[in-house]
Design a protein around this motif. Structure first.
Motif, PDB file in Angstrom:
ATOM      1  N   MET A  59       0.827  -1.206   0.000  1.00  0.00           N
ATOM      2  CA  MET A  59       0.000   0.000   0.000  1.00  0.00           C
ATOM      3  C   MET A  59       0.861   1.255   0.000  1.00  0.00           C
ATOM      4  O   MET A  59       1.894   1.299   0.665  1.00  0.00           O
ATOM      5  N   TYR A  60       0.426   2.269  -0.735  1.00  0.00           N
ATOM      6  CA  TYR A  60       1.179   3.519  -0.747  1.00  0.00           C
ATOM      7  C   TYR A  60       0.303   4.766  -0.620  1.00  0.00           C
ATOM      8  O   TYR A  60       0.800   5.847  -0.306  1.00  0.00           O
ATOM      9  N   ALA A  61      -1.024   4.659  -0.828  1.00  0.00           N
ATOM     10  CA  ALA A  61      -1.889   5.834  -0.708  1.00  0.00           C
ATOM     11  C   ALA A  61      -3.321   5.409  -0.428  1.00  0.00           C
ATOM     12  O   ALA A  61      -3.718   4.264  -0.684  1.00  0.00           O
ATOM     13  N   TYR A  62      -4.083   6.351   0.094  1.00  0.00           N
ATOM     14  CA  TYR A  62      -5.502   6.139   0.392  1.00  0.00           C
ATOM     15  C   TYR A  62      -6.272   7.321  -0.172  1.00  0.00           C
ATOM     16  O   TYR A  62      -5.915   8.481   0.071  1.00  0.00           O
ATOM     17  N   ILE A  63      -7.343   7.032  -0.931  1.00  0.00           N
ATOM     18  CA  ILE A  63      -8.181   8.077  -1.509  1.00  0.00           C
ATOM     19  C   ILE A  63      -9.427   8.237  -0.635  1.00  0.00           C
ATOM     20  O   ILE A  63     -10.215   7.307  -0.485  1.00  0.00           O
ATOM     21  N   VAL A  64      -9.587   9.410  -0.059  1.00  0.00           N
ATOM     22  CA  VAL A  64     -10.672   9.671   0.884  1.00  0.00           C
ATOM     23  C   VAL A  64     -12.024   9.625   0.166  1.00  0.00           C
ATOM     24  O   VAL A  64     -12.189  10.206  -0.912  1.00  0.00           O
ATOM     25  N   ALA A  65     -12.980   8.934   0.767  1.00  0.00           N
ATOM     26  CA  ALA A  65     -14.347   8.837   0.238  1.00  0.00           C
ATOM     27  C   ALA A  65     -15.257   9.797   1.003  1.00  0.00           C
ATOM     28  O   ALA A  65     -14.906  10.265   2.102  1.00  0.00           O
ATOM     29  N   PRO A  66     -16.435  10.116   0.460  1.00  0.00           N
ATOM     30  CA  PRO A  66     -17.386  10.964   1.194  1.00  0.00           C
ATOM     31  C   PRO A  66     -17.692  10.378   2.573  1.00  0.00           C
ATOM     32  O   PRO A  66     -17.840   9.166   2.723  1.00  0.00           O
ATOM     33  N   ASN A  67     -17.757  11.255   3.570  1.00  0.00           N
ATOM     34  CA  ASN A  67     -18.080  10.898   4.956  1.00  0.00           C
ATOM     35  C   ASN A  67     -16.972  10.120   5.667  1.00  0.00           C
ATOM     36  O   ASN A  67     -17.184   9.608   6.764  1.00  0.00           O
ATOM     37  N   ASP A  68     -15.800  10.038   5.077  1.00  0.00           N
ATOM     38  CA  ASP A  68     -14.664   9.427   5.770  1.00  0.00           C
ATOM     39  C   ASP A  68     -14.169  10.338   6.882  1.00  0.00           C
ATOM     40  O   ASP A  68     -14.342  11.560   6.833  1.00  0.00           O
ATOM     41  N   ASN A  69     -13.542   9.749   7.891  1.00  0.00           N
ATOM     42  CA  ASN A  69     -12.903  10.528   8.941  1.00  0.00           C
ATOM     43  C   ASN A  69     -11.579   9.866   9.308  1.00  0.00           C
ATOM     44  O   ASN A  69     -11.386   8.656   9.096  1.00  0.00           O
ATOM     45  N   LEU A  70     -10.671  10.655   9.868  1.00  0.00           N
ATOM     46  CA  LEU A  70      -9.317  10.162  10.133  1.00  0.00           C
ATOM     47  C   LEU A  70      -9.282   9.053  11.170  1.00  0.00           C
ATOM     48  O   LEU A  70      -8.455   8.138  11.070  1.00  0.00           O
ATOM     49  N   ILE A  71     -10.133   9.114  12.173  1.00  0.00           N
ATOM     50  CA  ILE A  71     -10.123   8.078  13.209  1.00  0.00           C
ATOM     51  C   ILE A  71     -10.417   6.713  12.596  1.00  0.00           C
ATOM     52  O   ILE A  71      -9.739   5.720  12.872  1.00  0.00           O
ATOM     53  N   SER A  72     -11.429   6.660  11.729  1.00  0.00           N
ATOM     54  CA  SER A  72     -11.798   5.393  11.100  1.00  0.00           C
ATOM     55  C   SER A  72     -10.742   4.942  10.094  1.00  0.00           C
ATOM     56  O   SER A  72     -10.471   3.741   9.960  1.00  0.00           O
ATOM     57  N   ILE A  73     -10.143   5.896   9.389  1.00  0.00           N
ATOM     58  CA  ILE A  73      -9.098   5.539   8.426  1.00  0.00           C
ATOM     59  C   ILE A  73      -7.884   4.979   9.163  1.00  0.00           C
ATOM     60  O   ILE A  73      -7.300   3.965   8.755  1.00  0.00           O
ATOM     61  N   ASP A  74      -7.502   5.624  10.272  1.00  0.00           N
ATOM     62  CA  ASP A  74      -6.398   5.103  11.090  1.00  0.00           C
ATOM     63  C   ASP A  74      -6.689   3.668  11.526  1.00  0.00           C
ATOM     64  O   ASP A  74      -5.825   2.789  11.471  1.00  0.00           O
ATOM     65  N   ALA A  75      -7.923   3.433  11.989  1.00  0.00           N
ATOM     66  CA  ALA A  75      -8.287   2.097  12.481  1.00  0.00           C
ATOM     67  C   ALA A  75      -8.277   1.076  11.352  1.00  0.00           C
ATOM     68  O   ALA A  75      -7.819  -0.054  11.528  1.00  0.00           O
ATOM     69  N   ARG A  76      -8.771   1.465  10.200  1.00  0.00           N
ATOM     70  CA  ARG A  76      -8.813   0.531   9.069  1.00  0.00           C
ATOM     71  C   ARG A  76      -7.411   0.107   8.641  1.00  0.00           C
ATOM     72  O   ARG A  76      -7.180  -1.052   8.320  1.00  0.00           O
ATOM     73  N   LEU A  77      -6.471   1.058   8.651  1.00  0.00           N
ATOM     74  CA  LEU A  77      -5.137   0.797   8.104  1.00  0.00           C
ATOM     75  C   LEU A  77      -4.095   0.500   9.178  1.00  0.00           C
ATOM     76  O   LEU A  77      -2.913   0.349   8.877  1.00  0.00           O
ATOM     77  N   CYS A  78      -4.532   0.404  10.428  1.00  0.00           N
ATOM     78  CA  CYS A  78      -3.624   0.068  11.534  1.00  0.00           C
ATOM     79  C   CYS A  78      -2.555   1.138  11.770  1.00  0.00           C
ATOM     80  O   CYS A  78      -1.389   0.819  12.042  1.00  0.00           O
ATOM     81  N   PHE A  79      -2.951   2.401  11.696  1.00  0.00           N
ATOM     82  CA  PHE A  79      -2.032   3.498  12.009  1.00  0.00           C
ATOM     83  C   PHE A  79      -2.329   4.038  13.405  1.00  0.00           C
ATOM     84  O   PHE A  79      -3.477   4.038  13.849  1.00  0.00           O
ATOM     85  N   ASP A  80      -1.282   4.505  14.075  1.00  0.00           N
ATOM     86  CA  ASP A  80      -1.488   5.220  15.327  1.00  0.00           C
ATOM     87  C   ASP A  80      -2.374   6.434  15.057  1.00  0.00           C
ATOM     88  O   ASP A  80      -2.218   7.115  14.035  1.00  0.00           O
TER      89      ASP A  80
END
Length: 261
Positions: free
Chosen positions: A135-156
């Motif tokens: 993986m090298y990038a993530y394209i934000v979708a409507p109604n996305d938020n950083l907390i959920s994106i962090d959780a999905r991708l296993c980021f602090d």
């Protein structure tokens, strides 16, 4: 009336009465049969419609809840493997300004092995871009938020925001978040210029970082160049200054999108 007449009359009445009794006898027999059936029906126990085993099965069917589907990744199931991935920030030796305030900062993914896509979920339904190295990038979708994106991708939590110059939690649909930075491209600290001095206002520098990022995402090279000339040029570390200058001149979106995400 003489005796003979009375006898004849009595005999006639007896015959009539006997005839009436004989006529009524079938009806009385029917009543007797009906009563007998009623008594027999009342005395006989009702035939059970369910056996004890059937009754237990019915009770179980009522008391046991309907099984729920096995959780999927879309429910946020699964754990990240040990320590979560994060961006590690550090100063490049020998790049401090004369005042020792500013300096060039580097960033890299720490514990990159922990980074993984655990599946789309509420608040993180965007597209993950991958190549042969992962993986090298993530394209934000409507109604996305950083907390959920962090959780999905296993980021602090907060790590993606810091590296990708996200102001607060304001990610926008279509925004490209960098997951695996190119180590050959300098990262720009969005809060403090390289030549910062004690008491220096950084408001214009901070706001311009976010403005040029928006121009780069829109591929608006004219606005990006104008913002660079106005507030950023000369305030970055030497290698970041050179890389940005060259990328703006050559319209190198790959470099610009990492320097100004």
């Amino acid at each position: 009336m003489n005796r003979t007449g009375r006898v004849a009359l009595g005999s006639g009445i007896a015959v009539v009465v006997l005839g009436l009794v004989m006529l009524a006898l079938p009806a009385f027999e029917g009543i007797g049969d009906f009563a007998a059936r009623e008594v027999a029906g009342a005395a006989a126990p009702a035939t059970p419609t369910d056996t004890p085993a059937d009754a237990d099965a019915d009770a179980d069917a009522v008391s046991d809840p309907t099984p729920t589907p096995t959780p999927t990744v879309d429910d946020g199931s699964g754990d990240c493997p040990g320590q979560e991935a994060s961006y590690q920030f550090g100063m490049v030796p020998g790049t401090l300004s004369a005042d020792g305030i500013g300096g060039e900062r580097t960033a890299q993914v720490g514990n990159a092995a922990a980074m993984r896509d655990r599946g789309a979920r509420t608040g993180a339904r965007g597209e993950v871009l991958s190549d042969d190295r992962g993986m090298y990038a993530y394209i934000v979708a409507p109604n996305d938020n950083l907390i959920s994106i962090d959780a999905r991708l296993c980021f602090d939590m907060g790590s993606l925001a810091g590296f990708n110059h996200v102001l607060g939690d304001a990610v926008q649909p279509g925004q490209r978040l960098i997951l695996r930075p190119d180590p050959s491209i300098p990262w720009i600290e969005p809060y403090e210029p390289y030549d910062a001095t004690v008491g220096m206002s950084t408001v214009d520098f901070n706001s311009t970082i976010y403005e040029i990022g928006a121009a780069v995402r829109a591929h608006d090279i004219d606005s990006a160049r104008a913002l660079w000339d106005r507030s950023l040029s000369g305030h970055l570390a030497p290698d970041a200054q050179d890389a940005a200058t060259q990328a703006l001149a050559a319209v190198d979106w790959r470099v610009l999108e990492q320097m100004f995400p």
